[in-house]
Design a protein around this motif. Structure first.
Motif, PDB file in Angstrom:
ATOM      1  N   ALA A   1       0.859  -1.207   0.160  1.00  0.00           N
ATOM      2  CA  ALA A   1       0.062   0.159  -0.038  1.00  0.00           C
ATOM      3  C   ALA A   1       0.806   1.159   0.008  1.00  0.00           C
ATOM      4  CB  ALA A   1      -0.869   0.018   1.197  1.00  0.00           C
ATOM      5  N   VAL A   2       0.948   1.937  -1.002  1.00  0.00           N
ATOM      6  CA  VAL A   2       1.744   3.150  -1.414  1.00  0.00           C
ATOM      7  C   VAL A   2       0.833   4.394  -1.339  1.00  0.00           C
ATOM      8  CG1 VAL A   2       3.346   4.347  -2.731  1.00  0.00           C
ATOM      9  CG2 VAL A   2       3.503   1.928  -2.287  1.00  0.00           C
ATOM     10  N   LEU A   3       0.744   5.462  -0.632  1.00  0.00           N
ATOM     11  CA  LEU A   3       0.261   6.524  -0.494  1.00  0.00           C
ATOM     12  C   LEU A   3       0.312   7.353  -2.023  1.00  0.00           C
ATOM     13  CD1 LEU A   3       0.824   7.938   2.954  1.00  0.00           C
ATOM     14  CD2 LEU A   3      -1.012   6.712   2.354  1.00  0.00           C
ATOM     15  N   ALA A   4      -0.700   7.959  -2.207  1.00  0.00           N
ATOM     16  CA  ALA A   4      -0.852   8.641  -3.509  1.00  0.00           C
ATOM     17  C   ALA A   4       0.240   9.617  -3.699  1.00  0.00           C
ATOM     18  CB  ALA A   4      -2.460   9.179  -3.916  1.00  0.00           C
ATOM     19  N   GLY A   5       0.856   9.843  -4.667  1.00  0.00           N
ATOM     20  CA  GLY A   5       2.134  10.670  -4.847  1.00  0.00           C
ATOM     21  C   GLY A   5       3.375  10.461  -4.056  1.00  0.00           C
TER      22      GLY A   5
ATOM     23  N   GLY B   1      16.243   0.730  -3.036  1.00  0.00           N
ATOM     24  CA  GLY B   1      15.774  -0.515  -3.305  1.00  0.00           C
ATOM     25  C   GLY B   1      16.064  -0.918  -4.892  1.00  0.00           C
ATOM     26  N   ALA B   2      16.179  -2.265  -5.051  1.00  0.00           N
ATOM     27  CA  ALA B   2      16.530  -2.540  -6.342  1.00  0.00           C
ATOM     28  C   ALA B   2      15.586  -3.546  -7.007  1.00  0.00           C
ATOM     29  CB  ALA B   2      17.883  -3.010  -6.517  1.00  0.00           C
ATOM     30  N   ALA B   3      15.402  -3.739  -8.208  1.00  0.00           N
ATOM     31  CA  ALA B   3      14.544  -4.659  -8.863  1.00  0.00           C
ATOM     32  C   ALA B   3      14.797  -5.031 -10.262  1.00  0.00           C
ATOM     33  CB  ALA B   3      12.968  -4.432  -8.864  1.00  0.00           C
ATOM     34  N   LYS B   4      14.697  -6.116 -10.720  1.00  0.00           N
ATOM     35  CA  LYS B   4      14.805  -6.593 -12.261  1.00  0.00           C
ATOM     36  C   LYS B   4      13.195  -6.753 -12.538  1.00  0.00           C
ATOM     37  CE  LYS B   4      16.960  -9.614 -15.452  1.00  0.00           C
ATOM     38  NZ  LYS B   4      18.015 -10.713 -15.232  1.00  0.00           N
ATOM     39  N   VAL B   5      12.876  -6.017 -13.549  1.00  0.00           N
ATOM     40  CA  VAL B   5      11.467  -6.084 -13.929  1.00  0.00           C
ATOM     41  C   VAL B   5      10.991  -6.937 -15.036  1.00  0.00           C
ATOM     42  CG1 VAL B   5      11.261  -3.613 -12.820  1.00  0.00           C
ATOM     43  CG2 VAL B   5      11.537  -3.977 -15.407  1.00  0.00           C
ATOM     44  N   THR B   6      11.956  -7.604 -15.902  1.00  0.00           N
ATOM     45  CA  THR B   6      11.927  -8.160 -16.807  1.00  0.00           C
ATOM     46  C   THR B   6      12.854  -9.375 -16.860  1.00  0.00           C
ATOM     47  OG1 THR B   6      13.001  -6.889 -18.454  1.00  0.00           O
ATOM     48  CG2 THR B   6      10.649  -6.321 -18.159  1.00  0.00           C
ATOM     49  N   GLY B   7      12.592 -10.510 -17.808  1.00  0.00           N
ATOM     50  CA  GLY B   7      13.698 -11.236 -17.858  1.00  0.00           C
ATOM     51  C   GLY B   7      13.146 -12.800 -17.875  1.00  0.00           C
TER      52      GLY B   7
ATOM     53  N   ASP C   1       6.366  -0.142  -5.952  1.00  0.00           N
ATOM     54  CA  ASP C   1       5.651   0.228  -5.198  1.00  0.00           C
ATOM     55  C   ASP C   1       6.024  -0.302  -3.737  1.00  0.00           C
ATOM     56  OD1 ASP C   1       4.154   1.960  -6.441  1.00  0.00           O
ATOM     57  OD2 ASP C   1       2.344   0.890  -6.459  1.00  0.00           O
ATOM     58  N   GLY C   2       6.543  -1.748  -3.940  1.00  0.00           N
ATOM     59  CA  GLY C   2       7.027  -2.519  -2.485  1.00  0.00           C
ATOM     60  C   GLY C   2       8.101  -1.972  -2.402  1.00  0.00           C
TER      61      GLY C   2
ATOM     62  N   ALA D   1       8.440  -0.217   1.455  1.00  0.00           N
ATOM     63  CA  ALA D   1       9.467  -0.594   2.408  1.00  0.00           C
ATOM     64  C   ALA D   1      10.631   0.328   2.913  1.00  0.00           C
ATOM     65  CB  ALA D   1      10.081  -1.713   1.753  1.00  0.00           C
ATOM     66  N   GLY D   2      10.492   1.676   2.331  1.00  0.00           N
ATOM     67  CA  GLY D   2      11.270   2.729   2.826  1.00  0.00           C
ATOM     68  C   GLY D   2      12.264   3.034   2.020  1.00  0.00           C
ATOM     69  N   ALA D   3      12.232   2.737   0.737  1.00  0.00           N
ATOM     70  CA  ALA D   3      13.653   3.098  -0.489  1.00  0.00           C
ATOM     71  C   ALA D   3      13.303   4.450  -0.431  1.00  0.00           C
ATOM     72  CB  ALA D   3      13.360   2.290  -1.608  1.00  0.00           C
ATOM     73  N   ASP D   4      14.490   5.169  -0.508  1.00  0.00           N
ATOM     74  CA  ASP D   4      14.248   6.708  -0.903  1.00  0.00           C
ATOM     75  C   ASP D   4      15.101   6.962  -2.268  1.00  0.00           C
ATOM     76  OD1 ASP D   4      17.156   6.618  -0.169  1.00  0.00           O
ATOM     77  OD2 ASP D   4      16.470   7.765   1.967  1.00  0.00           O
ATOM     78  N   ALA D   5      15.649   5.759  -2.815  1.00  0.00           N
ATOM     79  CA  ALA D   5      15.953   5.541  -4.118  1.00  0.00           C
ATOM     80  C   ALA D   5      15.910   4.421  -4.722  1.00  0.00           C
ATOM     81  CB  ALA D   5      17.322   6.064  -4.354  1.00  0.00           C
ATOM     82  N   VAL D   6      15.443   4.105  -6.239  1.00  0.00           N
ATOM     83  CA  VAL D   6      15.307   2.974  -6.777  1.00  0.00           C
ATOM     84  C   VAL D   6      15.932   2.594  -7.986  1.00  0.00           C
ATOM     85  CG1 VAL D   6      13.388   1.298  -7.743  1.00  0.00           C
ATOM     86  CG2 VAL D   6      12.896   2.922  -5.666  1.00  0.00           C
ATOM     87  N   VAL D   7      16.455   1.459  -8.051  1.00  0.00           N
ATOM     88  CA  VAL D   7      17.170   1.101  -9.270  1.00  0.00           C
ATOM     89  C   VAL D   7      16.462  -0.010  -9.868  1.00  0.00           C
ATOM     90  CG1 VAL D   7      19.283   0.166 -10.291  1.00  0.00           C
ATOM     91  CG2 VAL D   7      19.708   2.088  -8.525  1.00  0.00           C
ATOM     92  N   LEU D   8      16.044   0.052 -11.042  1.00  0.00           N
ATOM     93  CA  LEU D   8      15.565  -0.915 -12.098  1.00  0.00           C
ATOM     94  C   LEU D   8      16.295  -1.434 -13.064  1.00  0.00           C
ATOM     95  CD1 LEU D   8      11.793   0.911 -12.370  1.00  0.00           C
ATOM     96  CD2 LEU D   8      12.604  -0.840 -10.562  1.00  0.00           C
ATOM     97  N   GLU D   9      16.097  -2.756 -13.125  1.00  0.00           N
ATOM     98  CA  GLU D   9      16.877  -3.267 -14.464  1.00  0.00           C
ATOM     99  C   GLU D   9      15.798  -3.788 -15.379  1.00  0.00           C
ATOM    100  OE1 GLU D   9      19.514  -7.012 -15.932  1.00  0.00           O
ATOM    101  OE2 GLU D   9      19.433  -6.671 -13.706  1.00  0.00           O
ATOM    102  N   VAL D  10      16.049  -3.323 -16.590  1.00  0.00           N
ATOM    103  CA  VAL D  10      15.068  -4.120 -17.668  1.00  0.00           C
ATOM    104  C   VAL D  10      16.079  -4.851 -18.681  1.00  0.00           C
ATOM    105  CG1 VAL D  10      13.751  -3.699 -19.760  1.00  0.00           C
ATOM    106  CG2 VAL D  10      13.990  -1.653 -17.643  1.00  0.00           C
ATOM    107  N   ALA D  11      15.595  -6.156 -18.853  1.00  0.00           N
ATOM    108  CA  ALA D  11      16.384  -7.390 -19.146  1.00  0.00           C
ATOM    109  C   ALA D  11      16.551  -7.112 -20.894  1.00  0.00           C
ATOM    110  CB  ALA D  11      15.958  -8.745 -18.830  1.00  0.00           C
TER     111      ALA D  11
END
Length: 370
Positions: A159-163, A201-207, A253-254, A258-268
């Protein structure tokens, strides 16, 4: 996208898997959510039509390219003929390895990824050995006979607040192709931002389902790391774009929740991969991302990729990737490109990483050490 079987004149049969066989199953990374609660029921028979993401118990019938299976904990378990494994059906797009599609029935198929993906190989790189072969025993099912699909294994949505996500700087790494250095680029950036004081926070979003990239992002300093399997996808090839995008939003959003103030995403994969090309269109993944780092294997690929991203209106922050292992390639690129070219050590430098963070966002929250 959920498991089902097409009604036919040939009935499907629901049967129980013995406790001995359940305990002996080698559970793959992709379906790790079932490691502690292994399936009791299997659905088999000529009437069963597996779907993308359905979980299947299969017997290993021949050892080929993949001699080990990545376990739920990340360990590579040796495979032997006769082993029974718990994997998921999915498609694969890997120019350096296999092109593969989910089969239409429970007939023999292949292990196309060590993370636990079953499919039929359509084509393969010339340097590869033949795939490891599987004989499906049956789809994992509940007591009512409904197949267990990866969509049922997704982590609860945050659950992430709008904005609130708008104030979290998000940088995405995309590249020319597989093995262009995207994951190592993202991991170096995670290290640099962490050293700069960000809670990353980091996530791989495809692959294709496998844990190696996720573990690298985590080991590089991300306080939380995830991938598309956490959002209920075995692989993202052949999955509708809106489903992939919804999964990417859930992952983002996860991390923010969870408290990330920066996010790195990887697209495969690379820019020419069909789902990647669709994701980069306006209003899709770019809606989550303020800046892009492009990973390339050579200077020509870097020039092509950055031009393509800019033509799509995406802000490119820097170029990196496997190319930066060659000083000559870096000089080639720098002569023709008006962007910084950063090696892994550069990205891990907190000053450089902080400069790559989009400006119009909040600064990192640093813990008080007084």
């Amino acid at each position: 996208m959920h498991g089902s079987f097409a009604p036919t004149s040939s009935p499907a049969v629901l049967h129980r898997l013995s406790n001995t066989r359940r305990a002996a199953l080698k559970v793959s990374y992709t379906v790790r959510a079932l490691d502690g609660d292994r399936p009791v029921h299997l659905l088999s028979g000529p009437g069963v039509r597996p779907q993308h993401g359905d979980v299947v118990v299969a017997e290993v019938t021949g050892i080929g390219r993949h001699t080990r299976l990545e376990s739920a904990a990340g360990r590579r378990a040796h495979l032997f003929p006769g082993d029974e494994v718990l994997v998921a059906y999915g498609a694969r797009y890997a120019p350096d390895q296999f092109e593969a599609e989910p089969p239409a029935d429970l007939g023999p198929c292949d292990l196309v990824a060590a993370g636990g993906i079953a499919a039929e190989v359509i084509s393969a790189h010339a340097d590869l050995a033949e795939p490891t072969t599987l004989k499906p025993v049956g789809l994992a099912a509940d007591a009512a006979g409904e197949p267990v699909n990866m969509t049922r294994l997704a982590a609860p949505r945050a659950a992430v607040l709008a904005g609130s996500r708008d104030g979290v700087p998000t940088v995405a790494v995309v590249g020319t192709s597989m093995n262009a250095g995207k994951t190592t680029t993202g991991a170096a950036l995670v290290r640099g931002l962490t050293a700069a004081g960000y809670r990353v926070g980091a996530a791989k979003v495809t692959g294709t389902g496998a844990g190696g990239d996720r573990w690298m992002l985590q080991d590089s300093g991300a306080f939380a790391a995830a991938d598309f399997t956490d959002a209920g996808l075995a692989t993202t090839y052949r999955v509708p774009i809106e489903r992939i995008l919804a999964a990417a939003r859930d992952l983002h959003d996860g991390l923010v929740g969870a408290g990330a103030d920066a996010v790195v995403l990887e697209v495969a994969d690379g820019l020419l991969q069909p789902e990647t090309a669709e994701l980069l269109k306006p209003g899709r993944l770019p809606a989550l991302v303020q800046g892009w780092v492009f990973a390339a294997g050579d200077a020509a690929g870097a020039l092509y990729g950055t031009e393509r991203l800019r033509a799509a209106g995406l802000p490119v922050l820097a170029v990196s990737g496997r190319m930066t292992a060659s000083p000559l390639a870096v000089r080639e690129c720098a002569r023709h490109l008006d962007l910084p070219v950063h090696g892994l050590d550069d990205l891990a430098d907190p000053a450089i990483a902080a400069q790559l963070t989009p400006r119009a966002v909040v600064q990192p929250v640093r813990e008080c050490t007084a």
